[in-house]
Design a protein around this motif. Structure first.
Motif, short mmCIF file in Angstrom:
data_model
loop_
_atom_site.label_atom_id
_atom_site.label_comp_id
_atom_site.label_asym_id
_atom_site.label_seq_id
_atom_site.Cartn_x
_atom_site.Cartn_y
_atom_site.Cartn_z
N LYS A 19 5.62 -10.80 5.16
CA LYS A 19 4.48 -10.98 5.06
C LYS A 19 4.30 -12.52 4.56
CE LYS A 19 2.81 -6.22 4.39
NZ LYS A 19 2.46 -5.23 3.10
N TYR A 20 3.70 -13.07 4.98
CA TYR A 20 3.00 -14.81 3.70
C TYR A 20 1.13 -14.47 3.28
CZ TYR A 20 6.88 -15.63 6.61
OH TYR A 20 8.45 -15.37 6.76
N ARG A 21 1.38 -15.24 1.90
CA ARG A 21 0.35 -15.32 1.15
C ARG A 21 -0.31 -16.69 1.68
NH1 ARG A 21 0.65 -13.84 -3.57
NH2 ARG A 21 -0.62 -11.72 -3.22
N PHE A 22 -1.17 -16.33 2.64
CA PHE A 22 -1.81 -17.36 3.07
C PHE A 22 -3.03 -18.45 2.31
CE2 PHE A 22 -0.46 -17.80 7.67
CZ PHE A 22 0.21 -17.87 7.62
N CYS A 23 -3.20 -19.51 1.26
CA CYS A 23 -4.21 -19.65 0.72
C CYS A 23 -5.06 -20.88 0.76
CB CYS A 23 -3.45 -19.95 -1.13
SG CYS A 23 -1.93 -18.08 -0.83
N VAL A 24 -5.51 -21.48 0.44
CA VAL A 24 -6.67 -22.96 0.38
C VAL A 24 -7.46 -22.61 -0.55
CG1 VAL A 24 -8.27 -22.36 1.89
CG2 VAL A 24 -7.23 -24.51 1.88
N GLY A 25 -7.99 -23.18 -1.28
CA GLY A 25 -8.66 -23.71 -2.70
C GLY A 25 -9.39 -25.26 -2.47
N THR A 26 -10.64 -24.75 -3.02
CA THR A 26 -10.61 -26.89 -3.12
C THR A 26 -11.37 -27.05 -4.28
OG1 THR A 26 -13.00 -25.24 -3.67
CG2 THR A 26 -13.46 -25.71 -1.16
#
Length: 53
Positions: free
Chosen positions: A3-10
């Protein structure tokens, strides 16, 4: 499956973030994992361009 946590933020004032736990095969290569992440990233974006006069 790993399992991997994919994250993106502005960096906008609202601080919007997208996060999702993604399951990938245990034997996935680093390049394949990066490709999966990039596909996920592009699916999160609602971007466009237009010509201005």
């Amino acid at each position: 499956m790993a399992k991997y946590r994919f994250c993106v933020g502005t960096n906008f004032a609202t601080g919007i973030q997208f996060k999702e736990i993604v399951e990938l095969p245990d034997d996935i290569t680093e390049d394949e994992r990066q490709e999966e992440f990039e596909e996920w990233l592009w699916e999160q974006l609602d971007a466009y361009y237009e010509k201005v006069e």
